[in-house]
Design an enzyme around this catalytic site. Structure first.
Site, PDB file in Angstrom:
ATOM      1  N   ASN A   1      94.843 110.289 -64.612  1.00 23.50           N
ATOM      2  CA  ASN A   1      96.180 110.559 -64.047  1.00 23.50           C
ATOM      3  C   ASN A   1      97.213 109.503 -64.446  1.00 23.50           C
ATOM      4  O   ASN A   1      97.870 108.896 -63.625  1.00 23.50           O
ATOM      5  CB  ASN A   1      96.122 110.721 -62.513  1.00 23.50           C
TER       6      ASN A   1
ATOM      7  N   ASP B   1      91.308 113.723 -60.927  1.00 23.47           N
ATOM      8  CA  ASP B   1      91.439 112.834 -59.767  1.00 23.47           C
ATOM      9  C   ASP B   1      92.881 112.406 -59.501  1.00 23.47           C
ATOM     10  O   ASP B   1      93.647 112.117 -60.413  1.00 23.47           O
ATOM     11  CB  ASP B   1      90.581 111.581 -59.913  1.00 23.47           C
TER      12      ASP B   1
ATOM     13  N   HIS C   1      88.035 115.452 -57.062  1.00 25.71           N
ATOM     14  CA  HIS C   1      88.761 114.859 -55.935  1.00 25.71           C
ATOM     15  C   HIS C   1      88.905 116.019 -54.943  1.00 25.71           C
ATOM     16  O   HIS C   1      89.723 116.911 -55.161  1.00 25.71           O
ATOM     17  CB  HIS C   1      90.109 114.352 -56.455  1.00 25.71           C
TER      18      HIS C   1
ATOM     19  N   HIS D   1      84.962 109.716 -54.147  1.00 25.49           N
ATOM     20  CA  HIS D   1      85.274 109.191 -52.807  1.00 25.49           C
ATOM     21  C   HIS D   1      84.978 110.095 -51.619  1.00 25.49           C
ATOM     22  O   HIS D   1      85.896 110.553 -50.930  1.00 25.49           O
ATOM     23  CB  HIS D   1      86.724 108.697 -52.740  1.00 25.49           C
TER      24      HIS D   1
ATOM     25  N   ASN E   1      94.167 108.027 -50.401  1.00 25.35           N
ATOM     26  CA  ASN E   1      93.627 109.391 -50.425  1.00 25.35           C
ATOM     27  C   ASN E   1      92.207 109.374 -50.950  1.00 25.35           C
ATOM     28  O   ASN E   1      91.993 108.848 -52.034  1.00 25.35           O
ATOM     29  CB  ASN E   1      94.450 110.280 -51.369  1.00 25.35           C
TER      30      ASN E   1
ATOM     31  N   ASP F   1      87.693 103.198 -56.744  1.00 23.46           N
ATOM     32  CA  ASP F   1      88.988 103.890 -56.720  1.00 23.46           C
ATOM     33  C   ASP F   1      90.133 102.859 -56.753  1.00 23.46           C
ATOM     34  O   ASP F   1      91.167 103.048 -56.101  1.00 23.46           O
ATOM     35  CB  ASP F   1      89.112 104.820 -55.507  1.00 23.46           C
TER      36      ASP F   1
ATOM     37  N   HIS G   1      99.312  99.584 -57.142  1.00 20.56           N
ATOM     38  CA  HIS G   1     100.692 100.057 -56.956  1.00 20.56           C
ATOM     39  C   HIS G   1     101.580  98.846 -56.768  1.00 20.56           C
ATOM     40  O   HIS G   1     101.148  97.831 -56.191  1.00 20.56           O
ATOM     41  CB  HIS G   1     100.806 100.941 -55.705  1.00 20.56           C
TER      42      HIS G   1
ATOM     43  N   GLY H   1      96.676 104.461 -52.201  1.00 17.48           N
ATOM     44  CA  GLY H   1      95.817 103.736 -53.135  1.00 17.48           C
ATOM     45  C   GLY H   1      95.712 102.273 -52.786  1.00 17.48           C
ATOM     46  O   GLY H   1      96.640 101.679 -52.223  1.00 17.48           O
TER      47      GLY H   1
END
Ligand code: DOR
Ligand code: ZN
Length: 427
Positions: free
Chosen positions: A92, A150, A177, A230, A276, A303, A307, A322
């Site tokens: 992503n 994901d 996901h 996850h 998430n 994961d 950010h 995140g």
């Protein structure tokens, strides 16, 4: 020939031994009772624990597109500091990793930097839009071992069915996901008492579990090698147990944060705790812990989701989901399982190195610490207290949910094919 010795180490936390590494070949040359004192370089490891280099099936290194938050280089630094020798970075990005040349570029950059093997994950759908499948076959031929949208769920059952069939034909892993987006629109927290109290829109467990159930049945009927990203709920654990008992080829991961943290953390509306799937309740964390212990959940994956502060230090609803994970993962797993006496270092090696390497069929990772094996290693001091601080991390971002938490286990050194990629003394 250049050699170096890791003397006085405890592989898997067991008996003290000594290890000789051949730097040119990057393999373990000898393991013996007596210290290798005439190696070109000798390190006395003071009885610290030696594990196979850790393997993380799920990270977000943000390159290409968001190099302001993480790059393949800074992510590799964070990985090496966390004890990892291989990571799988999700698709992503911007552009999305949906074509062979993009996947190849990620791999090549990681190799050029040389601190960690960075495996690209290919997306399942073009542009992560959930409409058209990508060229799974072409990407798999260029070395992509795992495919995932994901960040988003492959919601459309027909698209998921096709993806499962293609993945089976090309013998690759499909990682889901699990989040039925129709049930999570606008959701920012786990649906429960805490979200109700705080006035936050909830993400119900069933949004995950309904997808897990559907995918398990599809995997039974059409596919192989399905991996759940996850896992976050007690019900998901029950479904995984059911699927595995039926002999369905599913594997699953749990993140350190879903093991250690719950939605109680949301009380201050701190955006650092938005993720998430969301942090859930104590009974979910407990079920996930038991599931990892009994093998229902196969691996720990971080994961790791960097950010910038402009996206985290804002109102909870506006914070991006995140958390960082690479540099704290081993310490969290040590805290929950080893320090508590519920498991030993063999278990840590299994869930953080051997099983992920097995699931992804990495031949040179997660290997036993033996003569002739690749020298992918991590040295850990189990009793070296340290406190997590986001601004001290090797990651470009600092959004750790463990700020100010003290841990006991610390990575002292990491080696990738005999080359030291992290040295706490020089950090
Ligand atoms: O919290 C999350 N952050 N969950 C995801 O699935 C994606 C990730 C990200 O890319 O930031
Ligand atoms: Zn995800």
């Amino acid at each position: 020939m250049t050699t170096f010795a890791l003397n006085n180490v405890r592989p898997y936390g067991e008996d003290v031994t000594n290890i000789l590494i051949d730097v040119a070949d990057g393999v373990i040359d000898a393991v013996g009772e007596n210290p290798f004192d005439d190696a070109d370089e000798v390190v006395d490891c003071g009885g610290n624990v030696l594990l196979p280099g850790l393997v993380d099936m799920h990270v977000h290194l943000r390159e290409p597109g968001r190099e302001d938050t993480e790059t393949i280089a800074t992510g590799s630094d964070a990985a090496a500091k966390g004890g990892f020798t291989a990571v799988f970075t999700m698709a992503n990005t911007s552009p999305v990793i949906d074509q062979p040349f993009l996947a190849e570029a990620v791999w090549t950059k990681g190799q050029e930097y040389g601190k960690c093997d960075v495996y690209p994950v290919g997306s399942i759908s073009q542009g992560l839009k959930g409409e058209q499948l990508t060229e799974i076959g072409l990407m798999s031929r260029s070395g992509v071992r795992m495919f995932s949208d994901d960040g988003k769920c492959v919601n459309d059952p027909q698209l998921m069915r096709r993806a499962i069939e293609y993945a089976k034909a090309h013998d690759v892993v499909l990682a889901q996901h699990a989040e039925d987006h129709r049930m999570t629109e606008g959701s920012v927290a786990h649906e429960g008492e805490q979200a109700a109290r705080l006035g936050l829109r909830g993400w119900p467990r069933v949004a995950e579990e309904s997808i897990v159930a559907r995918d398990a049945i599809m995997t039974r009927d059409y596919g192989g090698r399905y991996h759940l990203c996850h896992a976050s709920t007690e019900g998901t654990v029950e479904l995984l147990r059911f699927a595995k008992n039926q002999g369905i080829d599913v594997t699953a991961e749990v993140t350190p944060h879903h093991l250690m943290l719950t939605d109680e953390k949301l009380a201050t509306y701190d955006g650092l705790f938005r993720v998430n799937p969301p942090l859930r309740e104590a009974r979910d964390a407990e079920a996930l812990k038991q599931a990892l212990l009994d093998g229902t959940v196969d691996v720990v994956a971080t994961d790791h989701a960097p950010h910038g502060s402009e996206d985290k230090c804002v109102e909870f609803e506006h914070a991006k989901p995140g958390m960082l994970g690479l540099e704290t993962s081993l310490a969290v797993v040590h805290r929950i399982f080893v320090e508590s006496g519920e498991a030993d270092w063999r278990f840590v090696a299994k869930v953080m190195s051997e099983r992920p390497a097995e699931i992804l069929r990495l031949e040179d990772q997660g290997r036993p610490i033996n003569v002739g094996e690749p020298a992918n290693l991590v040295l850990v001091d189990p009793q070296s207290p340290w406190t997590a601080h986001g601004d001290e991390m090797a990651s470009k971002a600092s959004n750790t949910p463990y700020e100010d938490i003290e841990f006991s286990a610390r990575v002292v050194g990491t080696w990738l094919r005999g080359t030291q990629t992290y040295d706490a003394k020089k950090a």
